[in-house]
Design a protein around this motif. Structure first.
Motif, short mmCIF file in Angstrom:
data_model
loop_
_atom_site.label_atom_id
_atom_site.label_comp_id
_atom_site.label_asym_id
_atom_site.label_seq_id
_atom_site.Cartn_x
_atom_site.Cartn_y
_atom_site.Cartn_z
N ASP A 136 50.45 46.35 37.47
CA ASP A 136 49.49 46.15 36.29
C ASP A 136 48.23 45.59 36.28
O ASP A 136 47.09 45.77 36.26
CB ASP A 136 50.03 45.55 35.02
N LEU A 137 48.90 44.13 36.53
CA LEU A 137 47.64 42.61 36.50
C LEU A 137 46.46 43.18 38.12
O LEU A 137 45.27 43.18 38.11
CB LEU A 137 47.85 41.52 36.70
N THR A 138 47.32 43.64 39.02
CA THR A 138 47.33 44.18 39.77
C THR A 138 45.50 45.26 40.39
O THR A 138 44.50 45.15 40.72
CB THR A 138 47.86 44.43 41.76
N VAL A 139 45.98 46.69 39.73
CA VAL A 139 45.94 47.48 38.83
C VAL A 139 44.06 46.91 38.10
O VAL A 139 42.90 48.09 38.79
CB VAL A 139 46.64 48.86 38.53
N ALA A 140 44.28 46.37 37.42
CA ALA A 140 43.50 46.35 36.45
C ALA A 140 42.23 45.74 37.32
O ALA A 140 41.19 45.65 37.59
CB ALA A 140 43.91 45.11 35.16
N LEU A 141 42.35 44.03 38.08
CA LEU A 141 41.26 43.74 39.06
C LEU A 141 40.73 44.49 39.83
O LEU A 141 39.58 44.41 40.01
CB LEU A 141 42.59 42.71 39.62
N GLY A 142 41.77 45.97 40.48
CA GLY A 142 40.62 46.78 41.54
C GLY A 142 40.20 47.28 41.08
O GLY A 142 38.77 47.55 41.02
N LEU A 143 40.37 47.71 39.38
CA LEU A 143 39.72 48.67 39.02
C LEU A 143 38.12 48.06 38.04
O LEU A 143 37.13 48.23 37.76
CB LEU A 143 40.23 49.23 37.65
N GLN A 144 38.64 46.99 38.06
CA GLN A 144 37.55 45.98 36.92
C GLN A 144 36.64 45.76 37.81
O GLN A 144 35.16 45.07 37.66
CB GLN A 144 37.75 44.41 36.17
N GLU A 145 37.19 45.02 39.14
CA GLU A 145 35.83 45.33 40.21
C GLU A 145 35.39 45.84 41.81
O GLU A 145 35.51 45.28 42.31
CB GLU A 145 35.95 43.05 40.46
N GLN A 146 35.63 47.29 41.32
CA GLN A 146 35.88 48.43 42.31
C GLN A 146 35.85 47.73 43.14
O GLN A 146 35.65 47.60 44.28
CB GLN A 146 34.07 47.90 41.92
N GLY A 147 37.63 47.73 43.56
CA GLY A 147 38.09 47.09 45.06
C GLY A 147 39.26 47.96 45.14
O GLY A 147 39.79 49.01 44.25
N ALA A 148 40.03 47.77 46.41
CA ALA A 148 41.02 48.17 46.89
C ALA A 148 42.24 47.40 46.35
O ALA A 148 42.08 46.02 46.74
CB ALA A 148 40.69 48.55 48.03
N THR A 149 43.31 47.63 46.06
CA THR A 149 44.41 46.86 46.17
C THR A 149 45.40 47.28 46.62
O THR A 149 46.12 48.94 47.58
CB THR A 149 44.79 47.40 44.13
N LEU A 150 46.63 46.57 46.76
CA LEU A 150 47.62 46.42 47.34
C LEU A 150 49.62 45.64 47.06
O LEU A 150 48.62 44.83 46.38
CB LEU A 150 47.84 46.38 49.08
N LEU A 151 50.63 46.71 46.98
CA LEU A 151 51.32 46.03 46.69
C LEU A 151 52.70 45.97 47.49
O LEU A 151 53.08 46.78 48.13
CB LEU A 151 51.27 47.17 45.17
N ALA A 152 53.13 44.85 47.19
CA ALA A 152 54.07 44.31 48.21
C ALA A 152 55.14 43.53 47.94
O ALA A 152 55.28 43.25 46.48
CB ALA A 152 53.55 43.72 50.01
N ARG A 153 56.09 43.33 48.46
CA ARG A 153 57.10 41.80 48.54
C ARG A 153 57.20 40.63 49.57
O ARG A 153 57.08 41.41 50.71
CB ARG A 153 58.24 42.50 48.32
N HIS A 154 57.02 39.90 49.18
CA HIS A 154 56.88 38.56 49.77
C HIS A 154 58.40 37.79 49.30
O HIS A 154 57.94 37.41 48.02
CB HIS A 154 55.71 37.59 50.11
N SER A 155 58.66 37.36 50.72
CA SER A 155 60.22 35.89 50.22
C SER A 155 61.12 37.13 48.27
O SER A 155 61.68 36.05 48.19
CB SER A 155 59.73 34.46 50.37
#
Length: 92
Positions: free
Chosen positions: A44-63
Motif C-alpha cells: 500500500d505504501l509503495t503504491v501510494a508513493l508511486g501515485l503521489q510522486e508520479q513514478g513507477a513501483t516494484l514489489l519483491a522479496r529480499h532475505s
C-alpha cells in the motif's frame, strides 16, 4: 558464549529515500504482528508513493521480507521495508 536473541515485539513499515533529493522517512500505518501482516502495508505504501510522486513501483522479496521500490519523476528512489522494533532501536 551464548547470545540472547529477542523475539520482535512488533513490525513496522518504513519508506526512506535511498537515492535523490532528501526527504523525511515515512512510517507506515500502525504496528504489525508478523512480516506477512506487514507485507500489505509495504504494498500500500509503495503504491501510494508511486501515485503521489508520479513514478513507477516494484514489489519483491529480499532475505525473506517484502520490499517495495518507488522511482519517482522528481528523481527520488524510495525503499519501503519491514523492520522489527528491535532493529529500529539498534539503528539509532
Amino acid at each position: 558464549m551464548n547470545t540472547l536473541t529477542l523475539d520482535p515485539i512488533a513490525y513496522v513499515v518504513v519508506a526512506a529515500v535511498v537515492h535523490g533529493p532528501n526527504a523525511d522517512p515515512i512510517l507506515g500505518k500502525g504496528l504489525f504482528c508478523s512480516i506477512d501482516c506487514a507485507a500489505h502495508e509495504v504494498r500500500d505504501l509503495t503504491v501510494a508513493l508511486g501515485l503521489q510522486e508520479q513514478g513507477a513501483t516494484l514489489l519483491a522479496r529480499h532475505s525473506g521480507r517484502p520490499i517495495g521500490v518507488a522511482v519517482t519523476r522528481g528523481g527520488r528512489t524510495w525503499a519501503v521495508e519491514v523492520h522489527s522494533t528491535h532493529e529500529l532501536a539498534s539503528n539509532g
